[in-house]
Design a protein around this motif. Structure first.
Motif, short mmCIF file in Angstrom:
data_model
loop_
_atom_site.label_atom_id
_atom_site.label_comp_id
_atom_site.label_asym_id
_atom_site.label_seq_id
_atom_site.Cartn_x
_atom_site.Cartn_y
_atom_site.Cartn_z
N THR A 465 0.81 -1.22 0.00
CA THR A 465 0.00 0.00 0.00
C THR A 465 0.84 1.26 0.00
OG1 THR A 465 -0.13 0.00 2.42
CG2 THR A 465 -1.87 -1.16 1.22
N ASP A 518 -6.15 -2.51 11.08
CA ASP A 518 -6.81 -1.92 9.91
C ASP A 518 -5.82 -1.02 9.17
OD1 ASP A 518 -8.43 -0.44 8.13
OD2 ASP A 518 -10.17 -0.69 9.45
N HIS A 520 -6.14 0.94 6.78
CA HIS A 520 -6.55 2.28 6.40
C HIS A 520 -5.93 3.34 7.31
CE1 HIS A 520 -9.29 2.05 3.02
NE2 HIS A 520 -9.92 1.03 3.56
N HIS A 521 -5.58 2.98 8.55
CA HIS A 521 -4.94 3.97 9.43
C HIS A 521 -3.56 3.54 9.90
CE1 HIS A 521 -5.22 2.70 13.87
NE2 HIS A 521 -5.63 1.65 13.22
N MET A 571 -7.79 9.60 7.53
CA MET A 571 -7.65 8.30 8.18
C MET A 571 -8.46 8.26 9.48
SD MET A 571 -3.71 7.05 7.48
CE MET A 571 -2.87 8.62 7.71
N TYR A 574 -12.20 8.00 8.74
CA TYR A 574 -12.54 6.61 8.42
C TYR A 574 -12.74 5.79 9.70
CZ TYR A 574 -11.63 1.69 7.48
OH TYR A 574 -11.72 0.31 7.48
N ASN A 624 -5.93 3.77 -1.61
CA ASN A 624 -7.30 3.31 -1.34
C ASN A 624 -7.63 2.09 -2.19
OD1 ASN A 624 -9.64 3.63 0.18
ND2 ASN A 624 -10.54 5.15 -1.19
N ILE A 627 -5.78 -0.98 -0.83
CA ILE A 627 -6.37 -1.50 0.41
C ILE A 627 -7.65 -2.26 0.12
CG2 ILE A 627 -7.41 -0.84 2.62
CD1 ILE A 627 -5.41 1.45 2.77
N GLU A 628 -8.46 -1.77 -0.81
CA GLU A 628 -9.68 -2.51 -1.17
C GLU A 628 -9.33 -3.90 -1.68
OE1 GLU A 628 -13.86 -1.92 -3.60
OE2 GLU A 628 -12.07 -0.90 -4.33
N ARG A 634 -13.14 0.49 1.51
CA ARG A 634 -12.54 1.73 1.07
C ARG A 634 -12.68 2.81 2.15
NH1 ARG A 634 -11.73 1.69 -4.44
NH2 ARG A 634 -11.56 3.98 -4.47
N ASN A 635 -11.91 3.87 1.99
CA ASN A 635 -12.07 5.05 2.84
C ASN A 635 -12.99 6.03 2.12
OD1 ASN A 635 -11.86 7.51 4.21
ND2 ASN A 635 -9.71 7.21 4.71
#
Length: 648
Positions: A465, A518, A520-521, A571, A574, A624, A627-628, A634-635
């Motif tokens: 990522t 997670d 995303h963060h 982030m 989210y 994004n 990560i998906e 998604r964010n």
């Protein structure tokens, strides 16, 4: 600062010996005090148990020195990039030392300490340290670019006959050549240093000729990479079995050379004082480099097989004589100037309108002869060696030129700027038309139930990522923006680790599957910077953070650099939507700092400002998407930035 220990009788003998035997007076001369050191150098290195770390720097120049142009840089774990750097301050008198120390060191170290720093002076025994003046190396410990083992758990004290530093930072480091080693946690030598060679040397009028050098140095079977000679006046003899791969570096005012050992050796003439003279009468020497403008005379010049002039040296300003003392022209004309070369290819870029691209041009060009380069570009702006591109929508060809003043080289690459990032199809259909709490609740339903990684799987995920688009072997670090090798993941100084942007103590979820893993963060972050951020909330202001340009820190808050403020905000947005009641933890944003272990993070008013100031970038959009692919969600605030204002 601490006074140096000097041997007074030795100083007296040096003074008398110089005046009596160095020069034959043809007319009247005057004498002035001279200190043999041309600049500061590292005189002691302590790498002991726990935080017993210190560096001692010595001034043997004969004058007080303002420390503001000097700094010390840490190259950790064999890296060729600076991990941390500290600027020096204050003044150091001649004969004194300045001690840099870690605040956690033994009291015996702290008592001798002058400048405290926990970034650079937190090195390990396999790291390299470089003393710089105006950004250029003048001394070093260890070997930049290579992990070594001979500086671990040891105290090293510079030998008294050493009078200049090692400015070649990537050569092999052998402490036995210039240092005396003591067991770990030896502190008794710290705060003072002894250096031989202070005395007086007469200043001659032009008719005076040196007859006998001050000091005779004779080496038999010498085998080393580099030999540095700092005495003001010296006769140097090398036998035919000498092997010095990097060369002999002459720092004094007068030098004469003897023996067959110079036939395969490079000699670098870089004296600290003007009107310097060097004599090669009666020998053959393979390669002579004249470094700088201070060499005035070379004798026995016909014996030099190859001569080179660098850093302002002008062969027309030097007097050349043959072995019979007759004037001759330069034995060889200077080498033909070589053009700069491209060392790295610019990759084509595809970005969104408003995105800014930045390049360090020293990574893309170099000069074979080590000359300084200047840069120009057909588009964007250049500050020093940094190119910034902030281009309008459309297709662009960017040409970047590097020049050494005589020759140049140019690279071109394409940049395509699109109007806006495409929104994902159908993913948010059920959120269409909703506002406020209703929108927040629906977005939670859409992004809930993602594939939860283990904490160990996060390492591999972040290598995907957060991959550097210009170097697939590296990741980009949050906060510092540095590109660092994927292999340097771990917990040591110089490594990167897994930063929880939503501090894991805010709700106590730790590293458990779900909020604790997670991605995303979760972001790659320098170990030391991550430790300084800790679990602080986000807000404006504070003190500058060592090793993180643009970062500010107070006891309760952390401000990241401008270029990632929006990333941080999105982030956290989210996390506040993804984790609600019914999940293992219910996370919410508030307008406070010092939230501690409660499941809140602040400050929402500041995060909304940062979200506006630093818009979504193409790199965030690409992250994004990745990560998906990995965890299946998604964010929303990367896809639809306007939803943040609707909800909060």
């Amino acid at each position: 600062m601490h006074n140096s220990l000097w041997n007074k009788s030795a100083k007296a003998l040096l003074s008398v010996g110089l005046v009596a035997s160095l020069w034959v007076p043809v007319s009247q001369t005057t004498a002035q005090a001279v200190a043999p050191a041309s600049d500061l150098f590292i005189s002691e290195y302590i790498e002991g148990s726990s935080l017993n770390k210190a560096i001692e720097i010595y001034n043997g120049t004969g004058s007080s020195i303002d420390l503001s142009p000097y700094s010390v840089a840490l190259y950790a774990n064999g890296s060729t990039s600076v991990q941390s750097e500290m600027a020096l301050s204050g003044n150091v008198a001649s004969g004194d030392t300045v001690v840099l120390y870690n605040s956690g060191a033994d009291p015996a170290v702290q008592e001798q300490g002058d400048l405290q720093n926990n970034g650079v002076i937190n090195f390990n025994g396999d790291d390299a340290l470089v003393l710089e003046k105006d950004g250029l190396p003048i001394d070093s410990i260890g070997q930049v670019g290579t992990r070594i083992e001979n500086t671990k758990d040891v105290t090293l004290v510079r030998n008294p006959d050493v009078q200049s530093g090692d400015s070649v930072v990537d050569d092999a480091f052998d402490p036995s050549t210039e240092w005396t080693a003591y067991p770990a946690d030896t502190f008794e030598h710290l705060g003072s240093h002894t250096m031989e060679g202070a005395g007086e040397i007469p200043v001659p009028d032009p008719e005076l000729q040196p007859v006998e050098p001050k000091k005779n140095l004779r080496y038999e079977n010498l085998n080393k990479k580099k030999l540095t000679v700092g005495q003001p006046s010296v006769s140097l003899t090398l036998d035919g079995k000498a092997s010095i791969t990097d060369g002999v570096y002459m720092k004094g005012k007068y030098g004469e050379f003897h023996g067959t050992g110079f036939e395969d050796v490079k000699v670098v003439l870089s004296p600290a004082r003007t009107e310097s003279i060097f004599d090669f009468t009666g020998i053959e020497v393979k390669h002579v480099v004249v470094d700088g403008e201070k060499v005035s005379e070379i004798r026995g010049a016909e014996n030099i097989q190859e001569i080179e002039f660098i850093d302002g040296a002008d062969y027309e300003a030097i007097r050349f004589y043959n072995s019979d003392g007759e004037p001759i022209s330069s034995p060889h004309l200077p080498k033909e100037n070589k053009a700069p070369v491209a060392t790295k290819v610019f990759a084509g870029e595809q970005v969104w309108a408003g995105d800014r691209l930045q390049y360090d041009l020293t990574e893309y060009f170099s000069d074979p002869e080590g000359q300084s380069l200047s840069f120009s570009s057909t588009k964007g702006t250049i500050t020093g060696a940094n190119l910034t591109l902030d281009l309008p929508e459309g297709s662009h060809i960017v040409g970047v030129t590097a020049s050494d003043g005589n020759q140049s080289v140019t690279q071109s690459f394409s940049v395509t700027v699109s109007a806006e990032a495409p929104a994902p199809d159908e993913y948010y259909d059920t959120a269409e038309g909703l506002q406020g709490e209703a929108l927040k609740a629906e977005l939670h339903e859409i992004i809930d139930g993602h594939t939860e990684l283990s904490y160990s799987q996060v390492w591999d995920a972040l290598k995907i990522t957060d991959e550097d688009p210009n170097n697939p072997n590296n990741v980009l670090l949050l906060y510092t923006g540095e590109s660092r090798s994927k292999s340097l993941n771990g917990g040591n100084v110089g490594d990167w680790n897994r930063e929880h942007t939503w501090a894991k103590s805010h709700g106590g979820f730790g590293t458990a599957r779900g909020a604790g893993t997670d991605i995303h963060h979760l972001r790659p972050t320098d170990v030391q910077v991550n430790g300084l951020r800790g679990n602080l909330d986000f807000d404006y202001g504070g003190s500058a953070v060592s090793g993180c340009d643009g970062c500010l820190r107070t006891a309760t808050s952390w401000e990241p650099p401008d270029e990632v403020k929006g990333d941080v905000a999105r982030m956290l947005f989210y996390m506040a939507v993804r984790y609600e009641s019914g999940d293992a933890v219910d996370l919410e944003l508030n307008d406070l700092v010092n939230n501690g272990s409660t499941p809140y993070h602040g400050k929402i008013s500041v995060l909304l400002e940062w979200h506006e100031q630093d818009p979504v970038s193409a790199w965030e959009q690409q992250r994004n998407e990745k990560i998906e692919d990995i965890q299946g969600n998604r964010n929303p605030f990367v896809d639809y930035p306007e939803w943040a204002e609707s909800i909060w």
